[in-house]
Design a protein around this motif. Structure first.
Motif, mmCIF file in Angstrom:
data_model
loop_
_atom_site.group_PDB
_atom_site.id
_atom_site.type_symbol
_atom_site.label_atom_id
_atom_site.label_comp_id
_atom_site.label_asym_id
_atom_site.label_seq_id
_atom_site.Cartn_x
_atom_site.Cartn_y
_atom_site.Cartn_z
ATOM 1 N N GLU A 60 28.504 1.960 0.242
ATOM 2 C CA GLU A 60 28.643 2.326 -1.165
ATOM 3 C C GLU A 60 27.888 1.374 -2.088
ATOM 4 O O GLU A 60 27.725 1.665 -3.284
ATOM 5 N N ASP A 61 27.421 0.244 -1.551
ATOM 6 C CA ASP A 61 26.672 -0.717 -2.361
ATOM 7 C C ASP A 61 25.228 -0.283 -2.596
ATOM 8 O O ASP A 61 24.508 -0.938 -3.357
ATOM 9 N N PHE A 62 24.773 0.799 -1.958
ATOM 10 C CA PHE A 62 23.351 1.137 -1.952
ATOM 11 C C PHE A 62 23.079 2.466 -2.646
ATOM 12 O O PHE A 62 23.857 3.410 -2.532
ATOM 13 N N GLU A 63 21.938 2.518 -3.353
ATOM 14 C CA GLU A 63 21.404 3.780 -3.846
ATOM 15 C C GLU A 63 20.589 4.427 -2.730
ATOM 16 O O GLU A 63 20.089 3.742 -1.838
ATOM 17 N N ASN A 64 20.431 5.755 -2.799
ATOM 18 C CA ASN A 64 19.653 6.414 -1.751
ATOM 19 C C ASN A 64 18.331 6.978 -2.263
ATOM 20 O O ASN A 64 17.598 7.620 -1.503
ATOM 21 N N ILE A 65 18.000 6.731 -3.527
ATOM 22 C CA ILE A 65 16.759 7.245 -4.104
ATOM 23 C C ILE A 65 16.013 6.131 -4.819
ATOM 24 O O ILE A 65 16.609 5.351 -5.575
ATOM 25 N N LYS A 66 14.721 6.048 -4.575
ATOM 26 C CA LYS A 66 13.827 5.203 -5.361
ATOM 27 C C LYS A 66 12.821 6.132 -6.029
ATOM 28 O O LYS A 66 11.904 6.640 -5.402
ATOM 29 N N GLY A 67 13.019 6.386 -7.294
ATOM 30 C CA GLY A 67 12.148 7.301 -8.016
ATOM 31 C C GLY A 67 10.842 6.634 -8.408
ATOM 32 O O GLY A 67 10.449 5.596 -7.877
ATOM 33 N N GLU A 68 10.192 7.212 -9.371
ATOM 34 C CA GLU A 68 8.910 6.679 -9.824
ATOM 35 C C GLU A 68 9.164 5.699 -10.973
ATOM 36 O O GLU A 68 9.094 6.065 -12.144
ATOM 37 N N ASP A 69 9.446 4.457 -10.610
ATOM 38 C CA ASP A 69 9.667 3.455 -11.644
ATOM 39 C C ASP A 69 8.369 2.807 -12.108
ATOM 40 O O ASP A 69 8.358 2.076 -13.091
ATOM 41 N N GLU A 70 7.273 3.056 -11.370
ATOM 42 C CA GLU A 70 5.945 2.636 -11.790
ATOM 43 C C GLU A 70 4.978 3.782 -11.517
ATOM 44 O O GLU A 70 5.182 4.582 -10.603
ATOM 45 N N ALA A 71 3.903 3.848 -12.289
ATOM 46 C CA ALA A 71 2.954 4.953 -12.144
ATOM 47 C C ALA A 71 2.267 4.916 -10.786
ATOM 48 O O ALA A 71 1.882 3.853 -10.286
ATOM 49 N N ILE A 72 2.112 6.088 -10.182
ATOM 50 C CA ILE A 72 1.462 6.221 -8.883
ATOM 51 C C ILE A 72 -0.054 6.210 -9.066
ATOM 52 O O ILE A 72 -0.594 6.898 -9.933
ATOM 53 N N ILE A 73 -0.746 5.430 -8.245
ATOM 54 C CA ILE A 73 -2.205 5.389 -8.311
ATOM 55 C C ILE A 73 -2.792 6.571 -7.552
ATOM 56 O O ILE A 73 -2.145 7.159 -6.683
ATOM 57 N N ASP A 74 -4.026 6.926 -7.879
ATOM 58 C CA ASP A 74 -4.726 7.975 -7.148
ATOM 59 C C ASP A 74 -5.302 7.412 -5.851
ATOM 60 O O ASP A 74 -5.811 6.290 -5.818
ATOM 61 N N GLY A 75 -5.252 8.224 -4.804
ATOM 62 C CA GLY A 75 -5.920 7.849 -3.563
ATOM 63 C C GLY A 75 -5.274 6.712 -2.805
ATOM 64 O O GLY A 75 -5.948 5.966 -2.098
ATOM 65 N N GLY A 76 -3.971 6.552 -2.902
ATOM 66 C CA GLY A 76 -3.305 5.455 -2.223
ATOM 67 C C GLY A 76 -3.164 5.677 -0.725
ATOM 68 O O GLY A 76 -3.273 6.795 -0.218
ATOM 69 N N GLU A 77 -2.923 4.581 -0.019
ATOM 70 C CA GLU A 77 -2.664 4.630 1.415
ATOM 71 C C GLU A 77 -1.361 3.891 1.697
ATOM 72 O O GLU A 77 -0.998 2.955 0.977
ATOM 73 N N LEU A 78 -0.666 4.301 2.757
ATOM 74 C CA LEU A 78 0.638 3.739 3.088
ATOM 75 C C LEU A 78 0.732 3.542 4.595
ATOM 76 O O LEU A 78 0.206 4.355 5.366
ATOM 77 N N THR A 79 1.423 2.472 4.995
ATOM 78 C CA THR A 79 1.671 2.225 6.420
ATOM 79 C C THR A 79 3.160 2.344 6.701
ATOM 80 O O THR A 79 3.980 1.705 6.052
ATOM 81 N N TYR A 80 3.482 3.180 7.661
ATOM 82 C CA TYR A 80 4.866 3.516 8.003
ATOM 83 C C TYR A 80 5.181 2.936 9.376
ATOM 84 O O TYR A 80 4.469 3.205 10.351
ATOM 85 N N GLY A 81 6.230 2.141 9.462
ATOM 86 C CA GLY A 81 6.616 1.535 10.726
ATOM 87 C C GLY A 81 7.655 2.370 11.454
ATOM 88 O O GLY A 81 8.765 2.561 10.948
ATOM 89 N N LEU A 82 7.292 2.890 12.613
ATOM 90 C CA LEU A 82 8.242 3.600 13.474
ATOM 91 C C LEU A 82 8.910 2.560 14.356
ATOM 92 O O LEU A 82 8.300 2.028 15.283
#
Length: 612
Positions: A60-82
């Motif tokens: 109950e201490d945690f939120e489950n959503i992180k919205g857009e609190d900062e503007a998204i850049i165009d053409g971004g890349e992301l690394t996802y750890g499995l």
């Protein structure tokens, strides 16, 4: 065993293992030492001896959503750890995969045709819409016009029909021909070779298909419909027996999700590029790289920015990383639980049915019940998981609050009661060696299988073994070691006769119906337990009467109590999901019915933040 003795036992086991790790750490790389995938660590001393809750946390201490609190850049890349101790299996198609790591790979490039709300009911917001007939037996599915496979071909009604035909084919080597599929009218006759087509499936036009079900059940709209189409224009000329091993499944998989698979390093990594033709809209990221990372290094990879986010995080490691300046922590109740299972039969592959063996070593429910009463899951959850896992009571968990029987206490920790149960059932120490023989006076030794994992994977197993020793039962770790997850599940699925007891975890899916895990025809019923009352209650839970929620709640309360009484499976811990994401990640959520989707995930900076 008292609470204080358990506390001392847990700490002693962990302390001894930490010493062992320290002695081995200098040579770990040279020796190729690998501590596995289960999610434990050695930091279990947060709770004070006087019972304070210092160092304990709540979901109950945690939120489950992180919205857009900062503007998204165009053409971004992301690394996802499995996060995984071993490679993903590589069955990268919704109709063939069987294990969670492959599902994590799939989520970036494919999706089911339906989405669901916070109550796990299918909505009309997905790639297809649906209407149920007045008698609840027939569903009409309409695929949206702009839903296309990654090669540009439309996803069609025939693709939905084809998926059913492949799964029902006798040469299909996956695990999906279960109660969900078998409820389709005429599919069993097709499977048995008595019909050339499935009578309950009607392709109305290119984008519309009607499916009629034998039983009208409330589960149809909460997981009772098969929602992964199969691209007929790719697989249509292929032998069913060859599909799961084909390049189209393993090397060049196709979907209709927000990203396309660009390249795969088998079992290790996947590079995705955006699907500009995605039906919801253009994805926010240009590129996503998925890479397998060991749970032991996940925290460091997050803090250094090597990965932006991970598939899961070991909750026992949270206190040491809670203050990482570059991370935002999200959490929710997991649709999963840890459990201890008892091998009670075998799978009949020819007839797709579980065969219960009344003479199995673990067949006596009194023995299983005593073993359940011997372990203290409350204290295990606090000591090993800081309160972010907690004692499980029944096999329908709090992730489904409408049907979870919160008043059922399950099999509570009571070692003296455990001893009484064994005494009354005839398990006595005949030889005087401290261990009980079976009621016929024969030696009773039980082999316990568990997966390799983090630093406390073995100490946790040792706790269970010692707790059972306290009530006079001789339980040994199978072959004296933990087992790599893929080989562990291979042996469980194959009903390895050397395994008597095993520890694992289940993700329960969105549908509350437990038939897919505990039904007579469920391959995933790994204990192979079969019981007439179980069959009756599971059938009632899917009957037309069960459309009345109050009646269905009563049915599943009765089922939960039956499973407490019979104990083919002992639920041990309910689980929290914790997902740390780099502060630059925007529009990401964990849990169900949030309204956030993978195509919306973006980043607000070119490079990930690094912890200070």
């Amino acid at each position: 065993m008292s609470k204080e003795k358990l506390r001392l036992l847990v700490l002693a086991i962990v302390a001894s293992f930490v010493v062992l790790l320290a002695a081995c750490s200098d040579n770990a790389d040279e020796a190729g030492q690998d501590t596995g995938t289960d999610d434990e660590s050695d930091d279990v001393e947060e709770v004070e001896e006087d019972g304070d809750t210092e160092g304990l946390y709540s979901i109950e201490d945690f939120e489950n959503i992180k919205g857009e609190d900062e503007a998204i850049i165009d053409g971004g890349e992301l690394t996802y750890g499995l996060v995984s101790d071993g490679p993903f299996e590589g069955l990268l198609n919704g109709n063939f995969y069987g294990r969670n790591p492959d599902a994590e790979v799939l989520e970036w490039f494919d999706e089911p045709i339906f989405t669901w709300d916070e109550n796990y009911v299918y909505t009309n917001d997905g790639a297809a819409t649906y209407e149920m007939s007045d008698d609840n037996h027939t569903i009409t599915i309409t695929i949206r016009d702009n839903v296309n496979w990654h090669d540009g071909e439309p996803v069609t009604a025939e693709d939905v029909e084809f998926a059913h035909e492949v799964i029902a084919d006798p040469d299909y080597d996956g695990v999906r021909f279960d109660s969900v599929l078998q409820n389709v009218e005429g599919i069993q006759e097709y499977h048995d070779g008595e019909a050339d087509s499935i009578s309950g499936i009607e392709v109305v036009d290119e984008k519309t298909v009607k499916i009629t079900y034998i039983e009208a059940t409330p589960s149809l709209v909460t997981g009772g419909i098969w929602t992964y189409p199969l691209a007929k224009h790719i697989f249509g000329d292929m032998d069913v027996a060859d599909m799961s091993s084909s390049p189209e499944v393993r090397q060049n998989p196709i979907g209709f999700g927000p990203y396309k698979v660009e390249s795969i390093e088998p079992g290790e990594s996947v590079v995705y590029t955006k699907n500009e033709d995605y039906w919801r809209g253009e994805p926010a990221l240009d590129k996503v790289t998925l890479k397998v990372i060991n749970p032991d290094v996940a925290a460091e990879a997050l803090k250094t920015g090597e990965v932006d986010m991970v598939s899961s995080f070991n909750v026992d490691q949270f206190p040491d990383n809670a203050d990482a300046s570059n991370l935002t922590w999200l959490g929710t109740i997991d649709r999963a639980y840890n459990y201890i299972g008892f091998k009670l039969g075998e799978w009949d592959e020819e007839n797709n049915i579980n065969i219960y063996n009344p003479d199995a070593k673990m067949a006596d429910a009194n023995l299983r019940k005593a073993m359940a009463h011997a372990i203290d899951n409350d204290t295990v959850g606090e000591r090993f998981y800081h309160g972010l896992r907690w004692s499980a009571t029944t096999l329908i968990g709090p992730s489904h609050p409408q049907f979870h029987d919160s008043e059922n206490e399950g099999l509570v920790y009571d070692p003296e009661l455990a001893k009484e149960i064994l005494d009354e059932a005839g398990y006595e120490d005949v030889t005087g060696d401290g261990f009980r023989e079976d009621p016929d006076g024969n030696e009773l030794v039980m082999n316990f299988a568990s997966m390799s994992g983090g630093d406390t994977a073995e100490p946790l197993v040792q706790y269970y073994i010692q707790a059972w020793e306290e009530i006079g039962l001789n339980v040994q770790m199978l072959e004296g070691r933990l087992h790599e997850p893929n080989s562990f599940y291979d042996r469980i699925r194959a009903d390895d006769e050397d395994i008597d007891v095993f520890q694992a975890a289940w993700g329960t899916g969105i549908d509350v119906d437990p038939s897919g895990l505990y039904g007579e025809k469920a391959f995933y019923n790994y204990t192979r337990w079969v019981n007439e009352e179980n069959n009756e209650l599971l059938a009632k839970g899917l009957s037309e009467d069960a459309f009345d929620d109050d009646k269905r709640i009563d049915i599943y309360n009765d089922w939960q109590q039956l499973m407490v009484d019979e104990v083919p499976v002992l639920p041990t811990l309910y689980r929290a999901i914790l997902v740390p994401v780099n502060n630059r990640v925007q529009n990401f959520a964990v849990g169900d019915g949030t309204g956030y989707y993978r195509y919306q995930v973006g980043v607000s900076a070119e490079e990930p933040e690094v912890a200070e």
